[in-house]
Design a protein around this motif. Structure first.
Motif, PDB file in Angstrom:
ATOM      1  N   VAL A  61     -43.039  -0.542  29.714  1.00  0.00           N
ATOM      2  CA  VAL A  61     -44.336  -0.635  29.032  1.00  0.00           C
ATOM      3  C   VAL A  61     -44.357  -1.866  28.128  1.00  0.00           C
ATOM      4  O   VAL A  61     -45.327  -2.638  28.112  1.00  0.00           O
ATOM      5  N   VAL A  62     -43.267  -2.067  27.398  1.00  0.00           N
ATOM      6  CA  VAL A  62     -43.190  -3.226  26.486  1.00  0.00           C
ATOM      7  C   VAL A  62     -43.291  -4.530  27.294  1.00  0.00           C
ATOM      8  O   VAL A  62     -44.012  -5.461  26.916  1.00  0.00           O
ATOM      9  N   GLY A 310     -51.666   0.694  30.228  1.00  0.00           N
ATOM     10  CA  GLY A 310     -52.062   1.966  30.855  1.00  0.00           C
ATOM     11  C   GLY A 310     -51.451   2.136  32.223  1.00  0.00           C
ATOM     12  O   GLY A 310     -50.975   3.223  32.583  1.00  0.00           O
ATOM     13  N   LYS A 311     -51.441   1.066  33.006  1.00  0.00           N
ATOM     14  CA  LYS A 311     -50.839   1.134  34.351  1.00  0.00           C
ATOM     15  C   LYS A 311     -49.344   1.384  34.240  1.00  0.00           C
ATOM     16  O   LYS A 311     -48.770   2.192  34.981  1.00  0.00           O
ATOM     17  N   ALA A 312     -48.695   0.676  33.317  1.00  0.00           N
ATOM     18  CA  ALA A 312     -47.230   0.807  33.176  1.00  0.00           C
ATOM     19  C   ALA A 312     -46.845   2.237  32.790  1.00  0.00           C
ATOM     20  O   ALA A 312     -45.852   2.782  33.284  1.00  0.00           O
ATOM     21  N   VAL A 313     -47.651   2.867  31.935  1.00  0.00           N
ATOM     22  CA  VAL A 313     -47.343   4.248  31.514  1.00  0.00           C
ATOM     23  C   VAL A 313     -47.400   5.181  32.731  1.00  0.00           C
ATOM     24  O   VAL A 313     -46.499   6.004  32.954  1.00  0.00           O
ATOM     25  N   GLU A 315     -47.031   4.385  35.833  1.00  0.00           N
ATOM     26  CA  GLU A 315     -45.899   4.068  36.726  1.00  0.00           C
ATOM     27  C   GLU A 315     -44.620   4.751  36.255  1.00  0.00           C
ATOM     28  O   GLU A 315     -43.877   5.328  37.042  1.00  0.00           O
ATOM     29  N   VAL A 316     -44.368   4.693  34.958  1.00  0.00           N
ATOM     30  CA  VAL A 316     -43.136   5.321  34.441  1.00  0.00           C
ATOM     31  C   VAL A 316     -43.168   6.834  34.702  1.00  0.00           C
ATOM     32  O   VAL A 316     -42.192   7.420  35.176  1.00  0.00           O
ATOM     33  N   ILE A 317     -44.307   7.465  34.385  1.00  0.00           N
ATOM     34  CA  ILE A 317     -44.387   8.931  34.562  1.00  0.00           C
ATOM     35  C   ILE A 317     -44.131   9.287  36.026  1.00  0.00           C
ATOM     36  O   ILE A 317     -43.344  10.183  36.337  1.00  0.00           O
ATOM     37  N   ASP A 318     -44.778   8.548  36.930  1.00  0.00           N
ATOM     38  CA  ASP A 318     -44.626   8.872  38.354  1.00  0.00           C
ATOM     39  C   ASP A 318     -43.237   8.500  38.873  1.00  0.00           C
ATOM     40  O   ASP A 318     -42.581   9.297  39.538  1.00  0.00           O
TER      41      ASP A 318
END
Ligand SMILES: Cc1ncc(COP(=O)(O)O)c(C=O)c1O
Length: 429
Positions: A61-62, A310-313, A315-318
């Motif tokens: 995310v960072v 928002g996209k990165a979050v 991606e991490v969850i999935d």
């Protein structure tokens, strides 16, 4: 800087409306995953902050944030792929026929817009919320937040219904008709609204009833309430600011758990893992109806940096299986909390789901008298002294709340359980 000096400067500069948690305010300077560090270098386990959904300072995310901030940040009036891609990712996950997104910066803005849309589309003015609800800080959403102001200031267009609390409300878990009985109370409140001359434009429901609990009412109540509102001409706004983004460990949205198809869904907190990003999503038909009369522009909402975050979050969850982690670690945490409740009579009830649990703290298990505000504050401080950060909520501020980042592990759960156990022993001593 010395903490006492910082506290004094904070008091001198900021309005008194700002409050600190804990008897000794924490001065946090760094975070990673489920861990936080204070200015003296002491480490804490974070069991409270759901906003950093994928953990503090998640590198993916960072990285996404820094790269986009170093490339371009404008607004939604130019063409940019980021907001479209984020919208597509979210629409793929939406319940029912929701297929249209408006990006905002806070949950308050999303709920404010949702309420305006519901009123416009239905032509009705009445709004239905729960007792001790919390939906935001704008003029409109503050009115919808019955936890935030005295009952005598409630507007006539507001119908306030009893929270379906199966421990603390009038009907309990052992009553098989509890759902229907809560529904009956809601129907009465709706009749009252109509007698005051207002038809419902919408019900706004926080699907985990955070400010009351969390609560886990039966689905017949949730679905019955929504059907009742629709029968009377209103829409269903699912406020998933707290309950969305895998928090329940069962589905991406809590709406899906109840097989509920809301007309409007709002979200915020977990979407940007700390970056201000929120959402009002609805069907094309409702969005078109509103857009025929109103434009909506939000200077910061959905900007390229927010979209990248928002996209990165998501991606991490999935990619990291955080829904499954919320389910598995949540079940482990629940089992530990229930064991604690067997040994500590101060824990009146354990309620919640996934990685969102509340301990209803009582001074007397028979009368269910809530633990006093002062004792709750003391309990939180005793837990934090052991390096674990928890929170409080509830209609009487009597809920010890655990709502950690979704990367919470079973080892983290063990640490939290031990700290709560020790603190309760000390409180009782
Ligand atoms: C259920 C719910 N809705 C809305 C909001 C308001 O969100 P924000 O603080 O981002 O305006 C909150 C905030 O705590 C919330 O818990």
């Amino acid at each position: 800087m010395h903490d006492q000096q910082l506290i004094a400067r904070r008091k001198a500069t900021l309005a008194p409306t700002y409050q600190n948690f804990f008897d000794e305010p924490l001065h946090l300077v760094r975070g990673s995953g489920t861990r936080l560090w204070d200015a003296a270098g002491r480490q804490y386990l974070d069991c409270y902050n759901n906003v950093v959904s994928v953990g503090h300072c998640h590198p993916h995310v960072v990285d996404a944030l820094c790269k986009q901030a170093a490339t371009l940040n404008t607004h939604t009036r130019y063409l940019h792929a980021g907001i479209v891609e984020l919208g597509e990712m979210l629409v793929d996950k939406m319940p029912g026929d929701i297929d249209c997104c408006v990006f905002t910066c806070t949950g308050s803005e999303a709920n404010d817009l949702a309420t305006q849309i519901a009123r416009h589309v239905t032509g009705n003015q009445g709004i239905v919320v729960t007792e001790a609800s919390y939906h935001g800080v704008s003029e409109l959403t503050r009115r919808l937040s019955t936890h935030s102001y005295p009952p005598e200031h409630r507007p006539d267009w507001l119908a306030v219904i009893e929270p379906p609390n199966l421990y603390r409300g009038p009907y309990h878990r052992d009553d098989p008709k509890a759902g229907e009985k809560y529904l009956q109370l809601a129907r009465r409140a709706l009749d009252g609204l109509e007698q005051r001359g207002y038809k419902p434009a919408a019900v706004m429901i926080d699907l985990v009833w955070d400010s009351n609990g969390p609560l886990s009412p039966p689905s017949d109540y949730v679905l019955g309430l929504c059907a009742e509102i629709r029968k009377r001409g209103g829409l269903v706004i699912a406020d998933e600011v707290q309950s969305g983004y895998c928090r329940s460990g069962q589905n991406w949205w809590r709406s899906d758990f109840y097989a509920l198809q809301p007309d409007i869904l709002t979200c915020g907190k977990p979407m940007g893992a700390g970056h201000p990003l929120s959402l009002m999503a609805t069907s094309r038909e409702i969005a078109n109806n509103y857009s025929r009369q109103y434009h909506y522009f939000n200077t910061f909402g959905g900007n390229p940096v927010s979209a990248a975050v928002g996209k990165a979050v998501i991606e991490v969850i999935d990619n990291d299986g955080l829904l499954q982690n919320a389910q598995e670690t949540g079940a482990y945490l629940e089992a530990g909390l229930r064991k604690l409740a067997e040994r500590h009579p101060l824990i009146g009830d354990v309620q919640g789901c996934g990685l969102f649990w509340g301990l209803d703290m009582v001074s007397d298990p028979d009368t269910r008298e809530p633990l006093s505000e002062q004792q709750m504050r003391h309990l939180g401080s005793l837990i934090v002294e052991q390096g674990v950060i928890t929170g409080t909520s509830g209609r009487y501020d009597q809920i010890l709340k655990l709502r950690p980042p979704l990367v919470f592990s079973q080892t983290d759960a063990d640490t939290a359980l031990m700290a709560i156990d020790n603190a309760l022993q000390e409180l009782n001593a």
